[in-house]
Design an enzyme around this catalytic site. Structure first.
Site, PDB file in Angstrom:
ATOM      1  N   ALA A 192       0.825  -1.211   0.000  1.00  0.00           N
ATOM      2  CA  ALA A 192       0.000   0.000   0.000  1.00  0.00           C
ATOM      3  C   ALA A 192       0.853   1.252   0.000  1.00  0.00           C
ATOM      4  O   ALA A 192       0.483   2.277  -0.552  1.00  0.00           O
ATOM      5  CB  ALA A 192      -0.922   0.005   1.211  1.00  0.00           C
TER       6      ALA A 192
ATOM      7  N   GLU B  24       3.143   2.760  -6.883  1.00  0.00           N
ATOM      8  CA  GLU B  24       3.749   2.029  -7.999  1.00  0.00           C
ATOM      9  C   GLU B  24       3.704   2.791  -9.318  1.00  0.00           C
ATOM     10  O   GLU B  24       4.587   2.687 -10.146  1.00  0.00           O
ATOM     11  CB  GLU B  24       3.059   0.666  -8.196  1.00  0.00           C
ATOM     12  CG  GLU B  24       3.485  -0.413  -7.225  1.00  0.00           C
ATOM     13  CD  GLU B  24       2.653  -0.390  -5.946  1.00  0.00           C
ATOM     14  OE1 GLU B  24       1.859   0.556  -5.782  1.00  0.00           O
ATOM     15  OE2 GLU B  24       2.810  -1.309  -5.121  1.00  0.00           O
TER      16      GLU B  24
ATOM     17  N   ASP C 105      19.670  40.231 -23.304  1.00  0.00           N
ATOM     18  CA  ASP C 105      20.321  41.289 -24.063  1.00  0.00           C
ATOM     19  C   ASP C 105      19.257  42.011 -24.874  1.00  0.00           C
ATOM     20  O   ASP C 105      18.128  41.556 -24.985  1.00  0.00           O
ATOM     21  CB  ASP C 105      21.453  40.740 -24.938  1.00  0.00           C
ATOM     22  CG  ASP C 105      21.028  39.527 -25.740  1.00  0.00           C
ATOM     23  OD1 ASP C 105      19.847  39.159 -25.662  1.00  0.00           O
ATOM     24  OD2 ASP C 105      21.872  38.955 -26.441  1.00  0.00           O
TER      25      ASP C 105
ATOM     26  N   ASP D 141      24.265  35.057 -26.206  1.00  0.00           N
ATOM     27  CA  ASP D 141      24.625  34.476 -27.491  1.00  0.00           C
ATOM     28  C   ASP D 141      26.109  34.359 -27.716  1.00  0.00           C
ATOM     29  O   ASP D 141      26.574  33.506 -28.441  1.00  0.00           O
ATOM     30  CB  ASP D 141      24.071  35.344 -28.614  1.00  0.00           C
ATOM     31  CG  ASP D 141      22.605  35.150 -28.741  1.00  0.00           C
ATOM     32  OD1 ASP D 141      22.172  34.010 -28.546  1.00  0.00           O
ATOM     33  OD2 ASP D 141      21.905  36.129 -29.014  1.00  0.00           O
TER      34      ASP D 141
ATOM     35  N   ASP E  27      29.514  34.965 -23.140  1.00  0.00           N
ATOM     36  CA  ASP E  27      28.331  34.823 -22.298  1.00  0.00           C
ATOM     37  C   ASP E  27      28.289  33.470 -21.606  1.00  0.00           C
ATOM     38  O   ASP E  27      27.515  33.266 -20.670  1.00  0.00           O
ATOM     39  CB  ASP E  27      27.050  34.977 -23.129  1.00  0.00           C
ATOM     40  CG  ASP E  27      26.869  36.399 -23.630  1.00  0.00           C
ATOM     41  OD1 ASP E  27      27.502  37.297 -23.044  1.00  0.00           O
ATOM     42  OD2 ASP E  27      26.126  36.599 -24.587  1.00  0.00           O
TER      43      ASP E  27
ATOM     44  N   ASN F  59      -2.503   6.406  -1.604  1.00  0.00           N
ATOM     45  CA  ASN F  59      -1.682   5.456  -0.864  1.00  0.00           C
ATOM     46  C   ASN F  59      -1.859   5.617   0.641  1.00  0.00           C
ATOM     47  O   ASN F  59      -1.971   4.636   1.369  1.00  0.00           O
ATOM     48  CB  ASN F  59      -0.204   5.677  -1.197  1.00  0.00           C
ATOM     49  CG  ASN F  59       0.161   5.033  -2.506  1.00  0.00           C
ATOM     50  OD1 ASN F  59      -0.638   5.069  -3.437  1.00  0.00           O
ATOM     51  ND2 ASN F  59       1.320   4.440  -2.582  1.00  0.00           N
TER      52      ASN F  59
ATOM     53  N   GLU G 177      -4.945   4.025   1.876  1.00  0.00           N
ATOM     54  CA  GLU G 177      -4.821   2.574   2.031  1.00  0.00           C
ATOM     55  C   GLU G 177      -4.106   2.234   3.343  1.00  0.00           C
ATOM     56  O   GLU G 177      -4.528   1.338   4.088  1.00  0.00           O
ATOM     57  CB  GLU G 177      -4.055   1.986   0.837  1.00  0.00           C
ATOM     58  CG  GLU G 177      -4.860   2.071  -0.464  1.00  0.00           C
ATOM     59  CD  GLU G 177      -3.987   2.066  -1.715  1.00  0.00           C
ATOM     60  OE1 GLU G 177      -2.809   1.663  -1.625  1.00  0.00           O
ATOM     61  OE2 GLU G 177      -4.491   2.466  -2.778  1.00  0.00           O
TER      62      GLU G 177
ATOM     63  N   ASN H  17      -3.489   0.181  -6.739  1.00  0.00           N
ATOM     64  CA  ASN H  17      -2.346   1.037  -7.082  1.00  0.00           C
ATOM     65  C   ASN H  17      -1.950   0.941  -8.545  1.00  0.00           C
ATOM     66  O   ASN H  17      -1.461   1.899  -9.124  1.00  0.00           O
ATOM     67  CB  ASN H  17      -1.138   0.680  -6.218  1.00  0.00           C
ATOM     68  CG  ASN H  17      -1.333   1.122  -4.787  1.00  0.00           C
ATOM     69  OD1 ASN H  17      -2.373   1.673  -4.452  1.00  0.00           O
ATOM     70  ND2 ASN H  17      -0.355   0.876  -3.947  1.00  0.00           N
TER      71      ASN H  17
ATOM     72  N   THR I  24      -6.512   0.854 -10.837  1.00  0.00           N
ATOM     73  CA  THR I  24      -7.498   1.903 -10.602  1.00  0.00           C
ATOM     74  C   THR I  24      -6.894   3.298 -10.597  1.00  0.00           C
ATOM     75  O   THR I  24      -7.437   4.217 -11.179  1.00  0.00           O
ATOM     76  CB  THR I  24      -8.181   1.672  -9.241  1.00  0.00           C
ATOM     77  OG1 THR I  24      -8.386   0.281  -9.097  1.00  0.00           O
ATOM     78  CG2 THR I  24      -9.498   2.397  -9.181  1.00  0.00           C
TER      79      THR I  24
HETATM   80  P1  ADP Z   1      24.656  45.148 -27.660  1.00  0.00           P
HETATM   81  O1  ADP Z   1      24.584  44.134 -28.734  1.00  0.00           O
HETATM   82  O2  ADP Z   1      23.929  44.790 -26.413  1.00  0.00           O
HETATM   83  O3  ADP Z   1      24.281  46.523 -28.104  1.00  0.00           O
HETATM   84  P2  ADP Z   1      27.530  45.003 -27.982  1.00  0.00           P
HETATM   85  O4  ADP Z   1      28.498  44.531 -26.958  1.00  0.00           O
HETATM   86  O5  ADP Z   1      27.355  44.234 -29.202  1.00  0.00           O
HETATM   87  O6  ADP Z   1      26.169  45.246 -27.193  1.00  0.00           O
HETATM   88  O7  ADP Z   1      27.961  46.463 -28.428  1.00  0.00           O
HETATM   89  C1  ADP Z   1      28.419  47.424 -27.520  1.00  0.00           C
HETATM   90  C2  ADP Z   1      28.686  48.706 -28.234  1.00  0.00           C
HETATM   91  O8  ADP Z   1      29.745  48.535 -29.156  1.00  0.00           O
HETATM   92  C3  ADP Z   1      27.509  49.187 -29.057  1.00  0.00           C
HETATM   93  O9  ADP Z   1      26.687  50.042 -28.327  1.00  0.00           O
HETATM   94  C4  ADP Z   1      28.177  49.956 -30.163  1.00  0.00           C
HETATM   95  O10 ADP Z   1      28.434  51.271 -29.776  1.00  0.00           O
HETATM   96  C5  ADP Z   1      29.482  49.227 -30.353  1.00  0.00           C
HETATM   97  N1  ADP Z   1      29.393  48.267 -31.449  1.00  0.00           N
HETATM   98  C6  ADP Z   1      28.511  47.280 -31.606  1.00  0.00           C
HETATM   99  N2  ADP Z   1      28.736  46.579 -32.711  1.00  0.00           N
HETATM  100  C7  ADP Z   1      29.818  47.140 -33.287  1.00  0.00           C
HETATM  101  C8  ADP Z   1      30.575  46.864 -34.464  1.00  0.00           C
HETATM  102  N3  ADP Z   1      30.267  45.869 -35.261  1.00  0.00           N
HETATM  103  N4  ADP Z   1      31.626  47.646 -34.739  1.00  0.00           N
HETATM  104  C9  ADP Z   1      31.964  48.654 -33.939  1.00  0.00           C
HETATM  105  N5  ADP Z   1      31.303  48.958 -32.817  1.00  0.00           N
HETATM  106  C10 ADP Z   1      30.245  48.233 -32.489  1.00  0.00           C
END
Ligand code: ADP
Ligand code: MG
Length: 925
Positions: free
Chosen positions: A292, A296, A338, A640, A644, A706, A709, A734, A737
């Site tokens: 009981a 199960e 982000d 991403d 990160d 249970n 029971e 158990n 039913t």
């Molecule tokens: P988010 O994607 O959150 O805006 P990032 O770290 O990608 O942060 O970018 C930080 C800063 O760097 C942006 O606000 C911009 O001023 C600068 N930045 C972003 N992408 C580029 C790039 N491809 N070339 C030069 N500067 C960049």
């Protein structure tokens, strides 16, 4: 592990890592422009697809062994042995049959569920970028062949073994292969010694490792099982299967219940023997009790619930990579996300340029290079605006993106921020390729989120020219002059202020702002970037992604805070935060500079009020996630980038985007959003909460059955009655039913308010005292009628009494399903019909119960006496009592949240959290 140096006998050519890159290309019969599509196809036919033999799934025997190892099986074996010893052959045989059936069924469900889950948990095939016919093409990594030229960038998993041709700050993490966790720098030349062991081969990258910084090109030398990982036979990306915390807690609870029952059984047996009762009868009671006590059906129902939940989530594009995440999802209280490309669409358009102290408007939305320039309402002819042209030239040169016309649509390749700048330049007639012919690029400093800028170096007749773009504050630091209509002027305070004002105006409109600068430099070096000329600011529109404001509002209702972490500047973050609803009236923002200055304590104090962090680098994310977690929040973190990964791992739920996310981020994540859409998290959380609810519902149901029971047996024994239920009858209850109603509970649809109530306390959740009290209350509610039926039947003999008790308890348990379902009364038809499986389960189980009573072989096996109508007049009302009382309680108290002490609790919802902020302090973890 020992590396696997390639054998180098004199007869063989030197290994790839020891050859100069040019020789490698020649030997692989390829060129720096890569293979042609036709040749690649021929090679694919010859070498086969680039895949490792699939990860072996959990072997079936292991699943079977796990089944056999369970407490249930042990108990049943003991019970059968005991029955055999006391001469109860039929019982022993029946228990043995049940044992086989139970194991078989458990095995079958478990196997199917595991297989389905394994299929879902398997990582999607990786993508790779290779040059084909001289052009970069993104393809399924399985299509790679030896001789392909791979383009490598930070965040990618290396899809094949390859010899480096070109490397810019390229570093890989080879931990998966060599165990070395520090990044390894890579280079093209010079080749390393033939005998160099694998961890030191700086001219090679290997499948299964990850690019953690920089980028480059490499030529594929081996694919599939010919790669080093393939040869070692160690497979990357193995499925991680863990038991979920809940599964573990259920196990624990089950074990405790068994111990309790065994203790009671021992006590009763001792008591019986002391009172001189026949040993066989006492033993039978002991066995019955032991049986009981064990729910199960529980493991099977739990597995099925998780498997179904995983599938529902996958159907909604949320792919769970670690099983425990399914549960944690339901308890998430804070989402760190982000901004760019997640909350916003990531479809950038340069709409405003600040050049030579003027704001220039650019028309046209999207990546199509169709649009015009205007200032103060007057159209501008770009060819007659040298300052504008210089700025756009620089934007196109300091650029890594591409634009292509595919099926009549202009599509960006690479970073959308950069592609938008290419579009703006094209609107002025400036084409990157043509610009490069005049000023070939000789070197570059790649963009990184820490640096927040990038630079390219170009050869010109007047020497080396650096083109820089990046965050305005970072770029401004490198400049000493300003480009104006009249040429270049020193960057004095007044002009500096003008730039900052311009930046502020653009940012407050929610535009993403990038600065452009250039200047002559002595050499291609980051330290040479100073005394540059500030050219322009480019303001980009990035509209909110569809569904995001609604989702953020829904999260607020569900007690989940959304916190935006962005590299963008404060003013932009604030403007967008308000548009999206991330920032409410009382919410604050904080930027990275401030974050670096303040102590952990102060951060902890302010974190609750802060809904947006700006100018945040990846290194800050870990600190923010840690802070929230320390405050007891359950944190989901979206990320991403390569950098990160630590924050993704630290968060309770790491979330990565399926398409846009880097392989490294996906590898670290618990959840992958296949459609890259923020609202998908809401779907995942809703499913998570539903799963959690449903698990609680069937745990409540099974355990109260249970316990009923156990209580019936215990009370009868204490009252000196004969045993009211036989072991076989309890097994029947158990296994037959109860199972269908429990399964129906696993299929309960989400409750209507599921996203309108706060998240559950993840720790206390399953075994909270109110929940246990509810179980005890309903168990008692089923025990009393059963005992009443038994006592009433005793005057016609113990066999009839047992039958009455058995039928009453069985039907009471079936109808008890209604108590375990939604918090509303299920007698309301609208609620009852929400789960048709529940209705089917009641009908199905009740029919089986009647079959048990009226089908002779079954009735004989279960020792049931025939029932007449007058018996039913006793059974029916008694069996309905628990359900009716339960429903009445729910009708009286439709919101079970206000359960006061002393009142009977209202089922599995008894401890549902109340509205408003949570008050209890969860333990620091
Ligand atoms: P988010 O994607 O959150 O805006 P990032 O770290 O990608 O942060 O970018 C930080 C800063 O760097 C942006 O606000 C911009 O001023 C600068 N930045 C972003 N992408 C580029 C790039 N491809 N070339 C030069 N500067 C960049
Ligand atoms: Mg970015």
């Amino acid at each position: 592990m020992t590396p696997n140096p390639s054998p180098t006998t004199p007869a063989q050519p030197p290994p790839w890592h020891a050859l100069p890159a040019a020789h490698v290309l020649a030997r692989l019969e390829t060129t720096p422009d890569g293979l042609s599509e036709a040749e690649a196809r021929r090679r694919l036919a010859r070498f086969g697809p680039n895949e490792l033999r699939a990860t072996p799934p959990t072997p079936a025997w292991r699943i079977l062994a796990a089944q056999l190892r369970s407490v249930v099986v042990l108990l049943l074996v003991a019970a059968a042995a005991l029955a055999l010893a006391t001469g109860e052959r039929l019982d022993a045989a029946a228990i043995a049959a049940v044992l086989v059936l139970n194991t078989g069924l458990g095995f079958a469900t478990e196997l199917r569920a595991r297989r389905a889950m394994e299929a879902l948990l398997r990582l999607q095939p990786a993508r790779a970028t290779a040059l084909r016919d001289g052009r970069p093409r993104t393809l399924d990594a399985r299509e790679l062949v030896p001789g392909d030229i791979l383009l490598l960038e930070a965040g990618q998993a290396v899809p094949a073994d390859a010899r480096i041709l070109e490397a810019v700050e390229l570093q890989t993490n080879e931990a998966a292969l060599t165990g070395e966790s520090l990044p390894v720098p890579k280079r093209a030349e010079p080749p390393v010694e033939p005998a160099t062991p694998l961890p030191d081969r700086q001219t090679m990258v290997y499948r299964g490792t990850a690019v953690v910084a920089g980028g480059g090109r490499a030529v594929v030398t081996a694919t599939a099982m010919e790669t080093e990982v393939g040869r070692i036979g160690r497979l990357a990306g193995e499925i991680r299967q863990e038991r979920t915390p809940l599964e573990r807690r259920l196990d624990q609870l089950g074990r405790r219940l068994v111990l309790l029952a065994l203790a009671i059984a021992a006590a009763i047996t001792a008591l019986g023997i002391a009172q001189g009762a026949p040993a066989a009868a006492t033993l039978a009671t002991g066995i019955a009790l032991a049986i009981a006590a064990v729910p199960e059906g529980l493991p099977a129902v739990a597995t099925i619930t998780l498997a179904l939940g995983l599938r529902r989530m996958a159907r909604r594009n949320a792919l769970v990579r670690r099983l425990p995440a399914v549960e944690t999802l339901g308890s998430v209280t804070t989402i760190c996300t982000d901004k760019t490309g997640t909350l916003t669409a990531g479809e950038m358009t340069v709409t405003t340029l600040w050049v030579a102290r003027r704001e220039i408007h650019v028309s046209g939305i999207g990546y199509a290079p169709e649009g015009e320039f205007s200032a103060d309402g007057h159209r501008l002819e770009p060819a007659r605006e040298p300052a504008l042209l210089e700025a756009l030239e620089t934007a196109a040169l300091a650029n890594r993106a591409g634009l292509a016309r595919e099926n009549g649509r202009w599509t960006p390749h690479g970073d959308p921020t950069e592609a938008a700048l290419l579009t703006a330049a094209l609107k002025a007639g400036l084409d990157r390729d043509r610009l490069l012919q005049e000023r070939p690029e000789t070197a570059a400093i790649p963009f990184s989120s820490e640096r927040m800028l990038m630079a390219t170096f170009h050869r010109t007749p007047h020497g080396l020219l650096a083109c820089v773009k990046g965050a305005p504050d970072r770029v401004l630091r490198l400049c000493t002059r300003l480009r104006t209509e009249h040429g270049e002027e020193p960057l004095d305070d007044d002009r500096r202020r003008a730039i900052l004002d311009g930046n502020d105006r653009l940012a407050r409109r929610g535009l993403r702002v990038l600065a452009l600068a250039r200047g002559p430099v002595p050499g291609p070096d980051e330290r040479a970037l100073h005394d540059l000329t500030f050219l322009a600011l480019a303001g980009m529109l990035d509209p909110p992604a569809p569904g995001v404001p609604e989702t953020i509002r829904a999260f607020r209702e569900a007690g989940i805070r959304t916190v935006m972490l962005t590299g963008d500047q404060r003013a932009t973050a604030e403007a967008i935060g308000r548009t999206l609803g991330v920032l409410g009236p009382d919410d604050e923002t904080m930027d990275g500079y401030e974050l670096e200055r303040i102590s952990d304590d102060e951060l902890a104090r302010r974190a609750r009020r802060t809904a947006a962090f700006s100018r945040i680098g990846p290194e800050h994310k870990l600190r923010i996630v840690t802070t929230y977690r320390r405050q007891g929040e359950i944190v989901a973190m979206l990320g991403d980038g390569v950098n990160d990964a630590p924050a993704l791992r630290k968060a309770d739920i790491g979330v990565a985007m399926g398409r846009r996310g880097t392989d490294v981020a996906k590898e670290a994540a618990d959840l992958i959003l296949q459609d890259d859409r923020f609202p998908t998290i809401a779907a995942a959380i809703e499913e998570g909460r539903t799963i959690f609810d449903n698990i609680r519902k069937f745990v409540f149901y099974l355990f109260s059955c249970n316990l009923a029971e156990i209580l019936v047996l215990l009370a009868a024994s204490l009252a000196g009655f004969p045993t009211p239920l036989t072991p076989l009858q309890i097994l029947w209850l158990n296994l037959i039913t109860d199972t269908f109603p429990a399964l129906a509970l696993a299929l309960e649809p989400p409750e209507p308010d599921i996203m309108r109530r706060p998240a559950r306390e993840p720790r206390a959740a399953i075994l909270s005292p109110p929940f246990l009290r509810a179980i005890a209350f309903y168990a008692t509610l089923m025990t009393l009628p059963t005992l009443a039926a038994f006592a009433w039947g005793l005057h016609t003999g113990p066999a009839r009494a047992t039958t009455l008790a058995f039928m009453t308890l069985a039907l009471a348990q079936i109808f008890h399903l209604g108590n375990a379902r939604s918090p509303g009364a299920v007698l309301v038809p609208r609620i009852a019909l929400r789960n048709p499986y529940a209705i089917a389960a009641v009908i199905g189980s009740a029919s089986l119960q009647l079959a048990a009573a009226y089908l002779p072989p079954l009735a004989d096996t279960l020792d049931l006496a025939p029932l007449a109508l007058r018996h039913w007049t006793v059974i029916a009302p008694l069996a309905l009592t628990p359900a009716l009382v339960g429903q009445a309680l729910k009708l009286l108290r439709p919101t079970p949240t206000r359960t006061a002490a002393g009142h009977p609790p209202a089922g599995p919802h008894a401890d549902r959290p109340t509205e408003g902020p949570r008050t209890s302090d969860r333990a620091n973890r």
